[in-house]
Design a protein around this motif. Structure first.
Motif, PDB file in Angstrom:
ATOM      1  N   LEU B   7       0.676  -1.291   0.180  1.00 56.87           N
ATOM      2  CA  LEU B   7      -0.114  -0.207  -0.168  1.00 56.87           C
ATOM      3  C   LEU B   7       0.555   0.906  -0.128  1.00 56.87           C
ATOM      4  O   LEU B   7       0.416   2.265  -0.489  1.00 56.87           O
ATOM      5  CB  LEU B   7      -0.832   0.121   1.254  1.00 56.87           C
ATOM      6  N   ASP B   8       2.104   1.386   0.296  1.00 56.88           N
ATOM      7  CA  ASP B   8       2.529   2.521   0.616  1.00 56.88           C
ATOM      8  C   ASP B   8       4.234   2.230   0.035  1.00 56.88           C
ATOM      9  O   ASP B   8       4.666   1.222  -0.166  1.00 56.88           O
ATOM     10  CB  ASP B   8       3.682   2.515   1.935  1.00 56.88           C
ATOM     11  N   SER B   9       4.550   2.995  -0.761  1.00 51.72           N
ATOM     12  CA  SER B   9       5.195   2.952  -1.943  1.00 51.72           C
ATOM     13  C   SER B   9       7.103   3.629  -1.362  1.00 51.72           C
ATOM     14  O   SER B   9       7.434   3.117  -1.401  1.00 51.72           O
ATOM     15  CB  SER B   9       5.870   3.998  -3.132  1.00 51.72           C
ATOM     16  N   GLN B  10       6.359   4.469  -0.826  1.00 49.43           N
ATOM     17  CA  GLN B  10       7.880   5.636   0.471  1.00 49.43           C
ATOM     18  C   GLN B  10       7.356   5.201   1.653  1.00 49.43           C
ATOM     19  O   GLN B  10       6.036   5.870   2.312  1.00 49.43           O
ATOM     20  CB  GLN B  10       8.235   6.297   0.061  1.00 49.43           C
ATOM     21  N   VAL B  11       8.255   4.873   2.462  1.00 54.88           N
ATOM     22  CA  VAL B  11       7.942   5.580   4.156  1.00 54.88           C
ATOM     23  C   VAL B  11       9.111   5.737   5.181  1.00 54.88           C
ATOM     24  O   VAL B  11       9.993   4.981   5.115  1.00 54.88           O
ATOM     25  CB  VAL B  11       7.499   3.822   4.467  1.00 54.88           C
ATOM     26  N   PRO B  12       8.943   6.730   5.589  1.00 54.43           N
ATOM     27  CA  PRO B  12      10.280   7.352   5.500  1.00 54.43           C
ATOM     28  C   PRO B  12       9.752   7.321   7.354  1.00 54.43           C
ATOM     29  O   PRO B  12       8.282   7.314   7.773  1.00 54.43           O
ATOM     30  CB  PRO B  12       9.985   9.358   4.927  1.00 54.43           C
ATOM     31  N   VAL B  13      10.798   7.698   7.992  1.00 59.21           N
ATOM     32  CA  VAL B  13      10.501   7.512   9.615  1.00 59.21           C
ATOM     33  C   VAL B  13      12.168   7.977  10.236  1.00 59.21           C
ATOM     34  O   VAL B  13      12.706   7.356   9.321  1.00 59.21           O
ATOM     35  CB  VAL B  13      10.544   5.461   9.350  1.00 59.21           C
ATOM     36  N   PHE B  14      11.773   8.309  11.463  1.00 62.28           N
ATOM     37  CA  PHE B  14      13.601   8.423  12.085  1.00 62.28           C
ATOM     38  C   PHE B  14      14.093   6.874  12.269  1.00 62.28           C
ATOM     39  O   PHE B  14      13.124   6.271  13.265  1.00 62.28           O
ATOM     40  CB  PHE B  14      13.073   9.326  12.996  1.00 62.28           C
ATOM     41  N   VAL B  19       8.993   0.997  12.781  1.00 68.89           N
ATOM     42  CA  VAL B  19       7.808   0.888  11.395  1.00 68.89           C
ATOM     43  C   VAL B  19       6.961  -0.431  11.020  1.00 68.89           C
ATOM     44  O   VAL B  19       7.041  -1.310  11.375  1.00 68.89           O
ATOM     45  CB  VAL B  19       8.720   0.820  10.847  1.00 68.89           C
ATOM     46  N   GLU B  20       6.088  -0.126  10.287  1.00 64.96           N
ATOM     47  CA  GLU B  20       4.853  -1.290   9.760  1.00 64.96           C
ATOM     48  C   GLU B  20       5.330  -1.064   8.090  1.00 64.96           C
ATOM     49  O   GLU B  20       4.358   0.163   7.724  1.00 64.96           O
ATOM     50  CB  GLU B  20       3.373  -1.045  10.396  1.00 64.96           C
ATOM     51  N   LEU B  21       5.205  -1.586   7.404  1.00 62.35           N
ATOM     52  CA  LEU B  21       4.869  -1.948   5.831  1.00 62.35           C
ATOM     53  C   LEU B  21       4.039  -2.749   6.348  1.00 62.35           C
ATOM     54  O   LEU B  21       4.214  -3.969   5.873  1.00 62.35           O
ATOM     55  CB  LEU B  21       5.930  -2.289   4.989  1.00 62.35           C
ATOM     56  N   ARG B  22       2.791  -2.166   4.919  1.00 65.22           N
ATOM     57  CA  ARG B  22       1.914  -3.444   5.165  1.00 65.22           C
ATOM     58  C   ARG B  22       1.810  -3.809   3.372  1.00 65.22           C
ATOM     59  O   ARG B  22       2.247  -3.424   2.598  1.00 65.22           O
ATOM     60  CB  ARG B  22       0.827  -2.266   4.638  1.00 65.22           C
ATOM     61  N   CYS B  23       1.156  -4.989   3.847  1.00 63.81           N
ATOM     62  CA  CYS B  23       0.838  -6.138   2.353  1.00 63.81           C
ATOM     63  C   CYS B  23       0.205  -7.083   2.541  1.00 63.81           C
ATOM     64  O   CYS B  23      -0.251  -7.544   3.290  1.00 63.81           O
ATOM     65  CB  CYS B  23       2.637  -6.982   2.695  1.00 63.81           C
ATOM     66  N   ASN B  24      -0.711  -6.770   1.201  1.00 68.03           N
ATOM     67  CA  ASN B  24      -2.298  -8.288   0.908  1.00 68.03           C
ATOM     68  C   ASN B  24      -1.977  -8.208  -0.242  1.00 68.03           C
ATOM     69  O   ASN B  24      -0.829  -8.225  -0.881  1.00 68.03           O
ATOM     70  CB  ASN B  24      -3.039  -6.539   0.794  1.00 68.03           C
ATOM     71  N   TYR B  25      -2.917  -9.586  -0.017  1.00 71.78           N
ATOM     72  CA  TYR B  25      -2.730 -10.365  -0.851  1.00 71.78           C
ATOM     73  C   TYR B  25      -3.486 -10.744  -1.953  1.00 71.78           C
ATOM     74  O   TYR B  25      -4.780 -10.448  -0.881  1.00 71.78           O
ATOM     75  CB  TYR B  25      -1.926 -11.737  -0.839  1.00 71.78           C
ATOM     76  N   SER B  26      -4.224 -11.571  -2.745  1.00 75.37           N
ATOM     77  CA  SER B  26      -5.140 -12.040  -3.526  1.00 75.37           C
ATOM     78  C   SER B  26      -4.928 -12.886  -3.941  1.00 75.37           C
ATOM     79  O   SER B  26      -4.113 -13.760  -4.653  1.00 75.37           O
ATOM     80  CB  SER B  26      -5.868 -11.218  -4.282  1.00 75.37           C
ATOM     81  N   SER B  27      -5.685 -14.565  -3.488  1.00 73.07           N
ATOM     82  CA  SER B  27      -5.047 -15.888  -4.218  1.00 73.07           C
ATOM     83  C   SER B  27      -6.691 -16.501  -3.449  1.00 73.07           C
ATOM     84  O   SER B  27      -7.606 -16.698  -3.168  1.00 73.07           O
ATOM     85  CB  SER B  27      -3.713 -16.377  -3.565  1.00 73.07           C
ATOM     86  N   SER B  28      -6.788 -17.508  -4.655  1.00 74.48           N
ATOM     87  CA  SER B  28      -7.986 -18.040  -4.649  1.00 74.48           C
ATOM     88  C   SER B  28      -7.101 -19.817  -4.188  1.00 74.48           C
ATOM     89  O   SER B  28      -8.230 -20.126  -3.792  1.00 74.48           O
ATOM     90  CB  SER B  28      -7.941 -18.805  -6.325  1.00 74.48           C
ATOM     91  N   VAL B  29      -6.497 -19.499  -4.082  1.00 73.23           N
ATOM     92  CA  VAL B  29      -5.559 -21.094  -3.583  1.00 73.23           C
ATOM     93  C   VAL B  29      -4.948 -20.325  -2.062  1.00 73.23           C
ATOM     94  O   VAL B  29      -3.981 -19.345  -1.536  1.00 73.23           O
ATOM     95  CB  VAL B  29      -4.750 -21.758  -4.259  1.00 73.23           C
ATOM     96  N   PHE B  74      -0.144 -10.093   5.508  1.00 73.57           N
ATOM     97  CA  PHE B  74       1.253 -10.329   6.321  1.00 73.57           C
ATOM     98  C   PHE B  74       2.129  -9.301   5.656  1.00 73.57           C
ATOM     99  O   PHE B  74       2.906  -8.738   5.087  1.00 73.57           O
ATOM    100  CB  PHE B  74       1.877 -10.388   4.804  1.00 73.57           C
ATOM    101  N   HIS B  75       1.534  -7.596   6.970  1.00 75.49           N
ATOM    102  CA  HIS B  75       2.262  -6.834   7.116  1.00 75.49           C
ATOM    103  C   HIS B  75       4.140  -6.951   7.684  1.00 75.49           C
ATOM    104  O   HIS B  75       3.700  -8.135   8.880  1.00 75.49           O
ATOM    105  CB  HIS B  75       1.057  -6.204   8.248  1.00 75.49           C
ATOM    106  N   LEU B  76       4.579  -6.469   7.494  1.00 76.35           N
ATOM    107  CA  LEU B  76       6.940  -6.602   8.228  1.00 76.35           C
ATOM    108  C   LEU B  76       6.290  -5.371   9.162  1.00 76.35           C
ATOM    109  O   LEU B  76       5.594  -3.657   9.185  1.00 76.35           O
ATOM    110  CB  LEU B  76       7.033  -6.396   7.092  1.00 76.35           C
ATOM    111  N   ARG B  77       6.772  -5.374  10.435  1.00 81.19           N
ATOM    112  CA  ARG B  77       6.761  -4.934  11.488  1.00 81.19           C
ATOM    113  C   ARG B  77       8.252  -4.563  12.094  1.00 81.19           C
ATOM    114  O   ARG B  77       9.226  -6.189  12.340  1.00 81.19           O
ATOM    115  CB  ARG B  77       6.066  -4.537  12.146  1.00 81.19           C
ATOM    116  N   LYS B  78       9.051  -3.524  12.420  1.00 77.08           N
ATOM    117  CA  LYS B  78      10.244  -4.157  13.290  1.00 77.08           C
ATOM    118  C   LYS B  78       9.748  -2.971  14.468  1.00 77.08           C
ATOM    119  O   LYS B  78       9.689  -1.520  14.131  1.00 77.08           O
ATOM    120  CB  LYS B  78      11.593  -3.360  12.381  1.00 77.08           C
ATOM    121  N   PRO B  79      10.317  -2.885  15.922  1.00 78.44           N
ATOM    122  CA  PRO B  79      10.037  -2.604  16.252  1.00 78.44           C
ATOM    123  C   PRO B  79      10.718  -0.743  17.094  1.00 78.44           C
ATOM    124  O   PRO B  79      10.478   0.173  17.327  1.00 78.44           O
ATOM    125  CB  PRO B  79      10.280  -2.939  17.552  1.00 78.44           C
TER     126      PRO B  79
END
Lengths: 112, 115
Positions: B7-14, B19-29, B74-79
């Motif tokens: 969902l985000d092409s760029q994420v600036p953070v200090f 940080v959380e980088l978002r990911c959504n998927y679509s699949s029939s299986v 399947f969001h990616l995170r790092k504290p």
């Protein structure tokens, strides 16, 4: 173990010329894949070898692209003749199964 | 057919912020899910993967991701991020019905960590 090796790392060619990219997979990996990322777009699948056979080449853009995998070892991807829109980063990956895909560092192709 | 949306092409953070980088998927299986990272002038490196079992997956460099089947995410995170985490991150999916399937990638998220 050695990783996936791709060369050249960079290639700049003129429109109409031919370029051949090479990929050496991890030894013992039957599956070998080619992907491409055109500037600003997502990484797209090109084709999949199982040993020396093409399992899936549905992502190959057109007949200017020819991939081979000699004896089920290394693979080459030839672009002939190259066009401007072929510019991008070409990635190779190999796997023993779906559980682990290992990517090479890519070849950055620039067609001018 | 499968698709992946980052969902985000760029994420600036200090630096040291979460940080959380978002990911959504679509699949029939049913799918396997992956996060890859590409540092400047390098290839794709596997951060972590979800194949089965616990939905919280821990990867390298302090990253983790949570598989949420109901939300197909399947969001990616790092504290706490470091300057060295500046890179482009790719979410990818493959079907789990047999071995050797191709990966379908999202468009990538460029993480920019500022001092």
């Amino acid at each position: 173990e050695a990783g996936v090796t791709q060369f050249p790392s960079h290639s700049v060619i003129e429109k109409g010329q031919t370029v051949t990219l090479r990929c050496d997979p991890i030894s013992g990996h039957d599956n070998l894949y080619w992907y491409r990322r055109v500037m600003g777009k997502e990484i797209k699948f090109l084709l999949h070898f199982v040993k020396e056979s093409k399992q899936d080449e549905s992502g190959m853009p057109n007949n200017r692209f020819l991939a081979e995998r000699t004896g089920g070892t290394y693979s080459t991807l030839k672009v002939q003749p190259a066009e401007l829109e072929d510019s991008g980063v070409y990635f190779c990956a190999s796997s023993h199964s779906h559980r682990g895909y290992t990517f090479g560092s890519g070849t950055r192709l620039t067609v001018v | 057919a499968q698709s992946v949306t980052q969902l985000d092409s760029q994420v600036p953070v200090f630096e040291e912020a979460p940080v959380e980088l978002r990911c959504n998927y679509s699949s029939s299986v049913s799918v396997y899910l992956f996060w890859y990272v590409q540092y400047p002038n390098q290839g794709l490196q596997l951060l972590l993967k979800y194949l089965s079992g616990s939905t919280l997956v821990k990867g390298i460099n302090g990253f983790e991701a949570e598989f949420n089947k109901s939300q197909t995410s399947f969001h990616l995170r790092k504290p706490s991020v470091h300057i060295s985490d500046t890179a482009e991150y790719f979410c990818a999916v493959t079907s789990n019905n047999n071995a050797g399937n191709m990966l379908t990638f999202g468009g990538g998220t460029r993480l920019m960590v500022k001092p």
